[in-house]
Design a protein around this motif. Structure first.
Motif, PDB file in Angstrom:
ATOM      1  N   ALA A  87       0.838  -1.208   0.000  1.00 62.19           N
ATOM      2  CA  ALA A  87       0.000   0.000   0.000  1.00 62.19           C
ATOM      3  C   ALA A  87       0.868   1.251   0.000  1.00 62.19           C
ATOM      4  O   ALA A  87       0.586   2.221  -0.723  1.00 62.19           O
ATOM      5  N   PHE A  88       1.924   1.248   0.796  1.00 62.76           N
ATOM      6  CA  PHE A  88       2.830   2.399   0.855  1.00 62.76           C
ATOM      7  C   PHE A  88       3.441   2.673  -0.511  1.00 62.76           C
ATOM      8  O   PHE A  88       3.495   3.830  -0.966  1.00 62.76           O
ATOM      9  N   GLU A  89       3.878   1.629  -1.204  1.00 66.76           N
ATOM     10  CA  GLU A  89       4.521   1.835  -2.496  1.00 66.76           C
ATOM     11  C   GLU A  89       3.513   2.128  -3.599  1.00 66.76           C
ATOM     12  O   GLU A  89       3.835   2.854  -4.551  1.00 66.76           O
ATOM     13  N   ARG A  90       2.303   1.621  -3.483  1.00 63.74           N
ATOM     14  CA  ARG A  90       1.254   2.019  -4.434  1.00 63.74           C
ATOM     15  C   ARG A  90       0.920   3.499  -4.260  1.00 63.74           C
ATOM     16  O   ARG A  90       0.638   4.204  -5.238  1.00 63.74           O
ATOM     17  N   ASP A  91       0.955   3.966  -3.031  1.00 65.80           N
ATOM     18  CA  ASP A  91       0.674   5.381  -2.793  1.00 65.80           C
ATOM     19  C   ASP A  91       1.780   6.256  -3.376  1.00 65.80           C
ATOM     20  O   ASP A  91       1.503   7.340  -3.905  1.00 65.80           O
ATOM     21  N   ILE A  92       3.029   5.809  -3.294  1.00 68.62           N
ATOM     22  CA  ILE A  92       4.130   6.555  -3.919  1.00 68.62           C
ATOM     23  C   ILE A  92       3.869   6.720  -5.408  1.00 68.62           C
ATOM     24  O   ILE A  92       4.014   7.813  -5.975  1.00 68.62           O
ATOM     25  N   GLU A  93       3.468   5.629  -6.069  1.00 70.78           N
ATOM     26  CA  GLU A  93       3.169   5.699  -7.500  1.00 70.78           C
ATOM     27  C   GLU A  93       1.975   6.604  -7.766  1.00 70.78           C
ATOM     28  O   GLU A  93       1.980   7.409  -8.709  1.00 70.78           O
TER      29      GLU A  93
ATOM     30  N   HIS B   1      12.192  -2.109  -5.640  1.00 69.39           N
ATOM     31  CA  HIS B   1      10.908  -2.708  -5.274  1.00 69.39           C
ATOM     32  C   HIS B   1       9.761  -1.719  -5.453  1.00 69.39           C
ATOM     33  O   HIS B   1       8.645  -2.117  -5.799  1.00 69.39           O
ATOM     34  N   VAL B   2      10.017  -0.438  -5.235  1.00 67.43           N
ATOM     35  CA  VAL B   2       8.984   0.584  -5.457  1.00 67.43           C
ATOM     36  C   VAL B   2       8.562   0.582  -6.922  1.00 67.43           C
ATOM     37  O   VAL B   2       7.367   0.612  -7.252  1.00 67.43           O
ATOM     38  N   MET B   3       9.538   0.531  -7.820  1.00 73.19           N
ATOM     39  CA  MET B   3       9.248   0.518  -9.249  1.00 73.19           C
ATOM     40  C   MET B   3       8.563  -0.787  -9.654  1.00 73.19           C
ATOM     41  O   MET B   3       7.647  -0.797 -10.491  1.00 73.19           O
ATOM     42  N   TYR B   4       9.017  -1.876  -9.060  1.00 75.14           N
ATOM     43  CA  TYR B   4       8.414  -3.180  -9.336  1.00 75.14           C
ATOM     44  C   TYR B   4       6.954  -3.205  -8.900  1.00 75.14           C
ATOM     45  O   TYR B   4       6.081  -3.695  -9.639  1.00 75.14           O
ATOM     46  N   THR B   5       6.659  -2.685  -7.723  1.00 71.79           N
ATOM     47  CA  THR B   5       5.273  -2.652  -7.244  1.00 71.79           C
ATOM     48  C   THR B   5       4.389  -1.864  -8.202  1.00 71.79           C
ATOM     49  O   THR B   5       3.265  -2.281  -8.507  1.00 71.79           O
ATOM     50  N   ALA B   6       4.883  -0.743  -8.689  1.00 74.42           N
ATOM     51  CA  ALA B   6       4.108   0.070  -9.633  1.00 74.42           C
ATOM     52  C   ALA B   6       3.839  -0.702 -10.915  1.00 74.42           C
ATOM     53  O   ALA B   6       2.702  -0.758 -11.405  1.00 74.42           O
ATOM     54  N   ALA B   7       4.884  -1.315 -11.482  1.00 75.69           N
ATOM     55  CA  ALA B   7       4.730  -2.043 -12.741  1.00 75.69           C
ATOM     56  C   ALA B   7       3.848  -3.274 -12.567  1.00 75.69           C
ATOM     57  O   ALA B   7       3.019  -3.587 -13.430  1.00 75.69           O
ATOM     58  N   ARG B   8       4.010  -3.981 -11.460  1.00 80.81           N
ATOM     59  CA  ARG B   8       3.188  -5.169 -11.207  1.00 80.81           C
ATOM     60  C   ARG B   8       1.717  -4.804 -11.097  1.00 80.81           C
ATOM     61  O   ARG B   8       0.848  -5.475 -11.676  1.00 80.81           O
ATOM     62  N   THR B   9       1.423  -3.742 -10.363  1.00 77.82           N
ATOM     63  CA  THR B   9       0.029  -3.317 -10.208  1.00 77.82           C
ATOM     64  C   THR B   9      -0.571  -2.946 -11.554  1.00 77.82           C
ATOM     65  O   THR B   9      -1.702  -3.334 -11.878  1.00 77.82           O
ATOM     66  N   LYS B  10       0.186  -2.212 -12.355  1.00 80.99           N
ATOM     67  CA  LYS B  10      -0.280  -1.814 -13.687  1.00 80.99           C
ATOM     68  C   LYS B  10      -0.512  -3.023 -14.575  1.00 80.99           C
ATOM     69  O   LYS B  10      -1.533  -3.115 -15.278  1.00 80.99           O
TER      70      LYS B  10
END
Length: 321
Positions: free
Chosen positions: A73-79, A130-139
């Motif tokens: 959730a924290f990293e999705r919020d960053i994105e 991992h922040v970038m990975y979380t964004a790409a994975r969610t997308k």
């Protein structure tokens, strides 16, 4: 280990590649845990000390794997806060405390060295892999679910997120209005944490309407089976289902992985779709080849397989993508 996303469906239709962005920006952020530390050894010790605390189960019954819901959730919020955001998870910011940033910060050092930016590769992530990975994975998952729902409209179909954590797609992903229901399945400790926050937002009039019916099931995948979904929770086994396993199976023992995949297969009607995301070569679990063989032997056809950074799984969030 590498981050992998595999897409399966029960019919032999091959998807076209997702279009990716061509620009790449990796904003760096301050991590208080490393303040005043200059050497890699000092940072490693600080990260390990934080990890040792975080891996303990807290008073609310949240263990390490449960706490990772706040990390995501924290990293999705960053994105979400980026001007060029790949998605807008408008509720992620409410699910970051108390462990989200602590996990993101402390895990970033070890993951950089071992996965996202090892010294010999010089990929260029720094601590932001991992922040970038979380964004790409969610997308990636958003796009795949969007397309599957569009392909199946106007048929009745359902989406199930196993190990949903703090995911709130049902409140912000508009394509889910084409689904009959969005199922969130996770442990009681995670869902209780999540529901308290949702109830608080509801009381304050700050909770959006869902795009389809939201169904919540508490389940410990190491002790319980999704085989009970039709009899005890009203799961419609005659409807095609989209299954999201977003970073779930690597937290399960081998026998639990096998049981879960077998039961997903048994519960899936023709034209169902499975998004299976995991880190490859995770110790003690099924290998990539074993997963392929197990699902292929139960009628699934693999349509696509992506490694993070490849075309179709970078979206401008991978330095060499």
């Amino acid at each position: 280990r590498k981050a992998l996303a595999r897409l399966w469906r029960l019919v032999s239709i091959i998807r076209t590649s997702i279009q990716t962005q061509t620009t790449m920006t990796i904003p760096t952020r301050h991590r208080p845990i490393f303040d005043g530390l200059t050497t890699g050894e000092e940072k490693f010790k600080a990260a390990m000390a934080e990890y040792d605390e975080l891996k303990e189960t807290d008073a609310d019954g949240l263990d390490f794997s449960n706490k990772t819901a706040m990390w995501i959730a924290f990293e999705r919020d960053i994105e979400t806060q980026r001007e060029d955001a790949l998605f807008k998870d408008v509720l992620a910011k409410y699910f970051t405390e108390p462990y989200g940033q602590r996990l993101s910060d402390s895990m970033s050092f070890g993951l950089a060295k071992s996965v996202f930016d090892p010294p010999d590769d010089e990929i260029g992530f720094g601590l932001e892999g991992h922040v970038m990975y979380t964004a790409a994975r969610t997308k990636l998952i958003n796009d795949q679910v969007d397309q599957w729902l569009g392909d199946n409209a106007p048929r009745k179909c359902q989406v199930l997120n196993l190990g949903a954590g703090a995911d709130t797609r049902v409140y912000w992903m508009e394509s889910l209005k084409k689904a009959t229901a969005y199922w969130e399945v996770d442990t009681a400790s995670v869902m209780n944490y999540k529901q308290k926050i949702l109830d608080s937002l509801q009381e304050k009039g700050e909770l959006p309407e869902t795009f389809c019916e939201r169904k919540v099931i508490t389940m410990d995948f190491s002790k319980e089976s999704i085989a009970e979904l039709p009899s005890s929770h009203g799961y419609q086994s005659t409807f095609p289902s989209c299954w999201i396993l977003e970073g779930l199976i690597m937290y399960l023992k081998r026998e639990d992985q096998e049981q879960l995949l077998d039961n997903v297969s048994k519960l899936s009607e023709k034209d169902s779709f499975l998004v299976l995301n995991f880190f490859t070569n995770f110790p003690g679990g099924l290998s990539n080849e074993e997963i392929d063989e197990r699902l292929g032997g139960q009628g699934w056809k693999k349509t696509e397989s992506f490694m993070f950074g490849e075309e179709g799984f970078n979206f401008g969030r991978y330095p060499k993508g």
